[in-house]
Each structure stands twice: as C-alpha cells, then as structure tokens.
Design a protein around this motif. Structure first.
Motif, PDB file in Angstrom:
ATOM      1  N   GLU A  44     -29.298   6.036 -12.835  1.00 36.31           N
ATOM      2  CA  GLU A  44     -28.652   7.224 -12.297  1.00 36.31           C
ATOM      3  C   GLU A  44     -27.613   6.787 -11.277  1.00 36.31           C
ATOM      4  O   GLU A  44     -27.892   5.954 -10.408  1.00 36.31           O
ATOM      5  CB  GLU A  44     -29.684   8.121 -11.631  1.00 36.31           C
ATOM      6  N   TYR A  45     -26.418   7.342 -11.388  1.00 38.68           N
ATOM      7  CA  TYR A  45     -25.335   6.996 -10.465  1.00 38.68           C
ATOM      8  C   TYR A  45     -25.261   8.052  -9.384  1.00 38.68           C
ATOM      9  O   TYR A  45     -25.202   9.245  -9.667  1.00 38.68           O
ATOM     10  CB  TYR A  45     -23.998   6.907 -11.200  1.00 38.68           C
ATOM     11  N   LYS A  46     -25.258   7.600  -8.119  1.00 38.79           N
ATOM     12  CA  LYS A  46     -25.127   8.509  -6.991  1.00 38.79           C
ATOM     13  C   LYS A  46     -23.732   8.358  -6.412  1.00 38.79           C
ATOM     14  O   LYS A  46     -23.319   7.246  -6.065  1.00 38.79           O
ATOM     15  CB  LYS A  46     -26.171   8.201  -5.929  1.00 38.79           C
ATOM     16  N   GLU A  47     -23.020   9.473  -6.331  1.00 37.57           N
ATOM     17  CA  GLU A  47     -21.672   9.447  -5.754  1.00 37.57           C
ATOM     18  C   GLU A  47     -21.764   9.026  -4.291  1.00 37.57           C
ATOM     19  O   GLU A  47     -22.632   9.499  -3.556  1.00 37.57           O
ATOM     20  CB  GLU A  47     -21.024  10.830  -5.838  1.00 37.57           C
ATOM     21  N   PRO A  48     -20.883   8.135  -3.838  1.00 36.28           N
ATOM     22  CA  PRO A  48     -20.906   7.750  -2.424  1.00 36.28           C
ATOM     23  C   PRO A  48     -20.540   8.942  -1.535  1.00 36.28           C
ATOM     24  O   PRO A  48     -19.670   9.740  -1.879  1.00 36.28           O
ATOM     25  CB  PRO A  48     -19.854   6.646  -2.318  1.00 36.28           C
ATOM     26  N   VAL A  49     -21.229   9.051  -0.430  1.00 35.49           N
ATOM     27  CA  VAL A  49     -21.009  10.164   0.490  1.00 35.49           C
ATOM     28  C   VAL A  49     -20.115   9.683   1.628  1.00 35.49           C
ATOM     29  O   VAL A  49     -20.405   8.688   2.278  1.00 35.49           O
ATOM     30  CB  VAL A  49     -22.352  10.682   1.056  1.00 35.49           C
ATOM     31  N   CYS A  50     -19.037  10.392   1.835  1.00 39.35           N
ATOM     32  CA  CYS A  50     -18.115  10.064   2.912  1.00 39.35           C
ATOM     33  C   CYS A  50     -18.204  11.161   3.965  1.00 39.35           C
ATOM     34  O   CYS A  50     -17.928  12.323   3.687  1.00 39.35           O
ATOM     35  CB  CYS A  50     -16.689   9.958   2.372  1.00 39.35           C
ATOM     36  N   SER A  51     -18.573  10.794   5.169  1.00 42.03           N
ATOM     37  CA  SER A  51     -18.739  11.789   6.216  1.00 42.03           C
ATOM     38  C   SER A  51     -17.391  12.192   6.826  1.00 42.03           C
ATOM     39  O   SER A  51     -17.264  13.269   7.397  1.00 42.03           O
ATOM     40  CB  SER A  51     -19.666  11.268   7.313  1.00 42.03           C
ATOM     41  N   GLY A  52     -16.409  11.326   6.713  1.00 37.97           N
ATOM     42  CA  GLY A  52     -15.080  11.649   7.255  1.00 37.97           C
ATOM     43  C   GLY A  52     -14.975  11.451   8.748  1.00 37.97           C
ATOM     44  O   GLY A  52     -13.962  11.749   9.363  1.00 37.97           O
ATOM     45  N   VAL A  53     -16.012  10.915   9.377  1.00 42.18           N
ATOM     46  CA  VAL A  53     -16.017  10.696  10.817  1.00 42.18           C
ATOM     47  C   VAL A  53     -15.900   9.204  11.084  1.00 42.18           C
ATOM     48  O   VAL A  53     -16.661   8.395  10.547  1.00 42.18           O
ATOM     49  CB  VAL A  53     -17.312  11.244  11.455  1.00 42.18           C
ATOM     50  N   VAL A  54     -14.939   8.847  11.928  1.00 49.24           N
ATOM     51  CA  VAL A  54     -14.755   7.454  12.308  1.00 49.24           C
ATOM     52  C   VAL A  54     -15.079   7.331  13.784  1.00 49.24           C
ATOM     53  O   VAL A  54     -14.525   8.060  14.617  1.00 49.24           O
ATOM     54  CB  VAL A  54     -13.308   6.989  12.044  1.00 49.24           C
ATOM     55  N   SER A  55     -15.990   6.435  14.105  1.00 48.57           N
ATOM     56  CA  SER A  55     -16.315   6.219  15.523  1.00 48.57           C
ATOM     57  C   SER A  55     -16.152   4.750  15.856  1.00 48.57           C
ATOM     58  O   SER A  55     -16.467   3.879  15.050  1.00 48.57           O
ATOM     59  CB  SER A  55     -17.749   6.682  15.807  1.00 48.57           C
ATOM     60  N   PHE A  56     -15.642   4.509  17.032  1.00 47.22           N
ATOM     61  CA  PHE A  56     -15.438   3.142  17.514  1.00 47.22           C
ATOM     62  C   PHE A  56     -16.358   2.925  18.719  1.00 47.22           C
ATOM     63  O   PHE A  56     -15.991   3.170  19.847  1.00 47.22           O
ATOM     64  CB  PHE A  56     -13.986   2.918  17.905  1.00 47.22           C
ATOM     65  N   ASP A  57     -17.570   2.516  18.429  1.00 43.13           N
ATOM     66  CA  ASP A  57     -18.545   2.295  19.511  1.00 43.13           C
ATOM     67  C   ASP A  57     -18.521   0.856  19.957  1.00 43.13           C
ATOM     68  O   ASP A  57     -18.390  -0.061  19.276  1.00 43.13           O
ATOM     69  CB  ASP A  57     -19.958   2.661  19.060  1.00 43.13           C
TER      70      ASP A  57
END
Length: 93
Positions: A80-93
């Motif tokens: 089963e192929y799961k589409e990658p989830v992109c949160s769209g949030v970039v954090s620079f910690d």
C-alpha cells in the motif's frame, strides 16, 4: 522480438527495483517513459509504449485516475502506498 521484449521488460523491472522507484510515487506516462528510455537506450515511442503496456499487463504498475490525468505507480511488491504528508510549516529551531 518476443524474447528481446521479455529481456527489456526484465531489465526495466530490475532497474526500477534497484533505484527504489516505488518511493517516487505516482507519475504520469511521460515521466515513466523517459526513465525507460534512459534504461533501454531506445528512442522509439511505439517500442516504449509496448514495454510500458507489458508492465501494466503484468500488474507491475498500478493506475490511478486524477481528474483527466492517469498516474502510474511502480508497485511489484503489492504494498500500500501512502502519500507523503506535507505540513507546509517551516521552523528553524
């Protein structure tokens, strides 16, 4: 020609397995045909299409229709192929 076709199909399958093409996800025919051209060094569209149809017939590729586009997934493993989830949030910690 039939023996040669089987050799080319097996070469394409082996090459896609080697480069983990399953992880590329769903791609359109043009992208897969470009990869097949690179592997086999064949430029004729008809031959590439015959090889691709043979892979579909052998259930090496899965079809997915999205609106008016048909996408294909290289999946000889029947996973089963799961589409990658992109949160769209970039954090620079």
């Amino acid at each position: 020609m039939i023996a040669k076709k089987k050799e080319l199909v097996n070469l394409v399958i082996l090459s896609f397995k080697y480069e983990n093409a399953f992880n590329l996800g769903y791609l359109n025919f043009r992208e897969w045909s470009n990869k097949i051209k690179m592997i086999t060094d064949i430029d004729k569209y008809n031959v590439i299409r015959i090889l691709f149809n043979e892979l579909i017939k052998d259930k090496i590729f899965e079809k997915k229709k999205v609106k008016r586009t048909v996408l294909y997934l290289f999946n000889p493993y029947k996973r089963e192929y799961k589409e990658p989830v992109c949160s769209g949030v970039v954090s620079f910690d």
